[in-house]
Design an enzyme around this catalytic site. Structure first.
Site, PDB file in Angstrom:
ATOM      1  N   THR A  59       0.844  -1.212   0.000  1.00 57.71           N
ATOM      2  CA  THR A  59       0.000   0.000   0.000  1.00 57.71           C
ATOM      3  C   THR A  59       0.870   1.250   0.000  1.00 57.71           C
ATOM      4  O   THR A  59       0.572   2.232  -0.699  1.00 57.71           O
ATOM      5  CB  THR A  59      -0.911  -0.006   1.250  1.00 57.71           C
ATOM      6  N   HIS A  62       2.157   1.851  -3.406  1.00 51.30           N
ATOM      7  CA  HIS A  62       1.136   2.435  -4.287  1.00 51.30           C
ATOM      8  C   HIS A  62       1.023   3.943  -4.033  1.00 51.30           C
ATOM      9  O   HIS A  62       0.885   4.732  -4.965  1.00 51.30           O
ATOM     10  CB  HIS A  62      -0.232   1.796  -4.048  1.00 51.30           C
TER      11      HIS A  62
HETATM   12  P1  NAD Z   1       3.523  -8.677  -3.260  1.00 48.85           P
HETATM   13  O1  NAD Z   1       3.087  -7.886  -4.444  1.00 48.85           O
HETATM   14  O2  NAD Z   1       4.841  -8.392  -2.632  1.00 48.85           O
HETATM   15  O3  NAD Z   1       3.490 -10.229  -3.626  1.00 48.85           O
HETATM   16  C1  NAD Z   1       2.764 -10.766  -4.677  1.00 48.85           C
HETATM   17  C2  NAD Z   1       3.620 -11.870  -5.302  1.00 48.85           C
HETATM   18  O4  NAD Z   1       2.857 -12.542  -6.299  1.00 48.85           O
HETATM   19  C3  NAD Z   1       4.891 -11.343  -5.976  1.00 48.85           C
HETATM   20  O5  NAD Z   1       6.033 -11.921  -5.385  1.00 48.85           O
HETATM   21  C4  NAD Z   1       4.718 -11.767  -7.433  1.00 48.85           C
HETATM   22  O6  NAD Z   1       5.939 -12.137  -8.043  1.00 48.85           O
HETATM   23  C5  NAD Z   1       3.771 -12.966  -7.284  1.00 48.85           C
HETATM   24  N1  NAD Z   1       3.071 -13.325  -8.528  1.00 48.85           N
HETATM   25  C6  NAD Z   1       2.919 -12.598  -9.671  1.00 48.85           C
HETATM   26  N2  NAD Z   1       2.250 -13.317 -10.601  1.00 48.85           N
HETATM   27  C7  NAD Z   1       1.976 -14.516 -10.038  1.00 48.85           C
HETATM   28  C8  NAD Z   1       1.323 -15.700 -10.504  1.00 48.85           C
HETATM   29  N3  NAD Z   1       0.776 -15.773 -11.724  1.00 48.85           N
HETATM   30  N4  NAD Z   1       1.237 -16.752  -9.660  1.00 48.85           N
HETATM   31  C9  NAD Z   1       1.761 -16.692  -8.416  1.00 48.85           C
HETATM   32  N5  NAD Z   1       2.396 -15.590  -7.934  1.00 48.85           N
HETATM   33  C10 NAD Z   1       2.496 -14.528  -8.722  1.00 48.85           C
HETATM   34  O7  NAD Z   1       2.345  -8.527  -2.213  1.00 48.85           O
HETATM   35  P2  NAD Z   1       2.212  -8.762  -0.620  1.00 48.85           P
HETATM   36  O8  NAD Z   1       2.598  -7.530   0.091  1.00 48.85           O
HETATM   37  O9  NAD Z   1       2.815 -10.052  -0.208  1.00 48.85           O
HETATM   38  O10 NAD Z   1       0.616  -8.866  -0.589  1.00 48.85           O
HETATM   39  C11 NAD Z   1      -0.031  -9.936  -1.245  1.00 48.85           C
HETATM   40  C12 NAD Z   1      -1.317  -9.470  -1.886  1.00 48.85           C
HETATM   41  O11 NAD Z   1      -2.272  -9.144  -0.863  1.00 48.85           O
HETATM   42  C13 NAD Z   1      -1.221  -8.221  -2.755  1.00 48.85           C
HETATM   43  O12 NAD Z   1      -2.101  -8.366  -3.854  1.00 48.85           O
HETATM   44  C14 NAD Z   1      -1.708  -7.110  -1.834  1.00 48.85           C
HETATM   45  O13 NAD Z   1      -2.244  -6.020  -2.543  1.00 48.85           O
HETATM   46  C15 NAD Z   1      -2.774  -7.844  -1.058  1.00 48.85           C
HETATM   47  N6  NAD Z   1      -3.112  -7.328   0.275  1.00 48.85           N
HETATM   48  C16 NAD Z   1      -4.390  -7.504   0.664  1.00 48.85           C
HETATM   49  C17 NAD Z   1      -4.770  -7.131   1.937  1.00 48.85           C
HETATM   50  C18 NAD Z   1      -6.174  -7.378   2.388  1.00 48.85           C
HETATM   51  O14 NAD Z   1      -6.510  -6.986   3.502  1.00 48.85           O
HETATM   52  N7  NAD Z   1      -6.980  -8.029   1.565  1.00 48.85           N
HETATM   53  C19 NAD Z   1      -3.843  -6.563   2.821  1.00 48.85           C
HETATM   54  C20 NAD Z   1      -2.523  -6.419   2.374  1.00 48.85           C
HETATM   55  C21 NAD Z   1      -2.156  -6.816   1.107  1.00 48.85           C
END
Ligand code: NAD
Ligand code: ZN
Length: 360
Positions: A59, A62
């Protein structure tokens, strides 16, 4: 950056400065500035914390880069950041359960307290949540203020870097425990900081095979250190085939979608066993078309996860750490807050796990 009651009116404020260093989104556009801003004031129900250690979240990236979500959501000037640990320095006159000197973190979702779900104790379902460092001034600062209902007490001797990332650790735990995993075969899609921590959690919680799907080799290595059975590149390996090789009966029982990528969600649905559960934490940037037939005929349950349960998730995090869960290998980089540009670059590079900034 406004105050309700001046900080000096609260208990324990004798030595507080008037201003502090904070990382600020100053204007609507890319970048962050280290600025001297007023120390936040607190109301009668609030707690003021001297921030010690913080974690950088997606976040924050972003907001720093000013992507379309940030442009829609953020109203500068804003102190950013929400993952932190620190020490209480002042409490409002209504606050009796928290005291100066105690080590605490903050739940980053400030809920309304008045809606149906809040009144029923299901605060994570509040539809009026305001995010720390998103909708109100955040924790990338020497001091942060929060309502007492958002404060989590740590136990003495907690590792400060682990305490600093209770917020994303809570995302990982909330998602990882959305479906029972004891003895089950689990797919983790995405080995970012949250997928890495979730891998350790499902291992701790008794999963059999844990397949981590992640295109980035640096993060696949980290996933193995967090307890994955195998970490695969989804561009090279079919997830169902990996399951067959491991001797899974029918497919994955549980999947944790932690990438936000359409291809990952589709691949998970295709590789699930009948009756499986997919907990979806990843936030996609666009709509994801899926074939609902697969969900119907496999009788899958898809469950969205946002934030943490207040405070059952926090309790679970605490007791799992105290019973041997180790999430420290997910922390890969450490910076002083004055080196925030380098810290943000490390977090954005992808060749990192959790990136820490120190404020002490
Ligand atoms: P991050 O972006 O660091 O990790 C995402 C990972 O997914 C990356 O390492 C990327 O290489 C990998 N990836 C890309 N394409 C892929 C595919 N086809 N298959 C498998 N993996 C793939 O994010 P993060 O900080 O670990 O957070 C994880 C997710 O959760 C993000 O989408 C973030 O926005 C979300 N998030 C949600 C909440 C919520 O409350 N719902 C809170 C925090 C983060
Ligand atoms: Zn509410």
């Amino acid at each position: 950056m406004s105050a309700t009651v001046s900080t000096a009116a609260a208990a324990g404020t004798a030595a507080l400065p008037a201003t502090m260093q904070a990382l600020v989104k100053a204007t609507a556009g890319p970048g962050l500035e280290l600025r001297e801003v007023p120390v936040p004031g607190i109301g009668i129900n609030d707690v003021l914390i001297r921030v010690r250690v913080t974690g950088i979240c997606g976040t924050d990236l972003h907001i720093e880069s000013w992507d379309p979500w940030a442009a829609r959501t953020i109203r500068p000037p804003l102190v950013v950041g929400h993952e932190f640990v620190g020490e209480i320095v002042a409490v409002g006159s209504n606050v009796t359960d928290f005291h100066p000197g105690e080590t605490v973190s903050g739940e980053g979702h400030v809920v309304c307290g008045r809606c149906r779900h809040c009144l029923a104790g299901r605060r994570h379902l509040c539809a009026h949540t305001i995010g720390l460092g998103v909708g109100r001034d955040g924790a990338f600062a020497e001091y942060v203020a929060l309502p007492m209902t958002n404060i989590w007490h740590h136990w003495p001797g907690v590792d400060p870097e682990v305490a600093a990332i209770f917020d994303p650790f809570g995302n990982a735990v909330h998602t990882a425990l959305a479906f029972p995993v004891l003895g089950e075969d689990v797919l983790v899609s995405g080995a970012g900081p949250i997928g890495l921590m979730a891998t350790a959690v499902v291992r701790h919680a008794g999963a059999r095979h844990i397949v981590v799907s992640e295109p980035n080799p640096y993060r696949r290595d980290l996933a193995m250190r967090m307890g994955a059975t195998v970490a695969v590149d989804p561009r090279e390996r079919d997830l169902a085939e990996v399951g067959v090789e491991l001797g899974m009966v029918e497919g994955y029982d549980v999947a944790l979608e932690m990438s936000g990528m359409a291809a990952a969600l589709r691949a998970a649905i295709a590789a699930m066993a009948h009756g499986g559960g997919i907990a979806i934490l990843g936030i996609p940037t666009a709509e994801i078309p899926i074939d609902v037939n697969d969900i119907v005929f496999k009788m899958l349950t898809l469950r969205g996860i946002y934030g943490r349960e207040m405070y059952e998730t926090w309790y679970k995090m605490t007791v799992m750490l105290q019973s041997g869960l180790d999430i420290r290998p997910a922390i890969t980089h450490r910076f002083d807050f004055r080196d925030h540009a380098a810290a943000f670059a490390a977090a954005a590079s992808g060749d990192s796990g959790k990136v820490i900034m120190r404020w002490d």
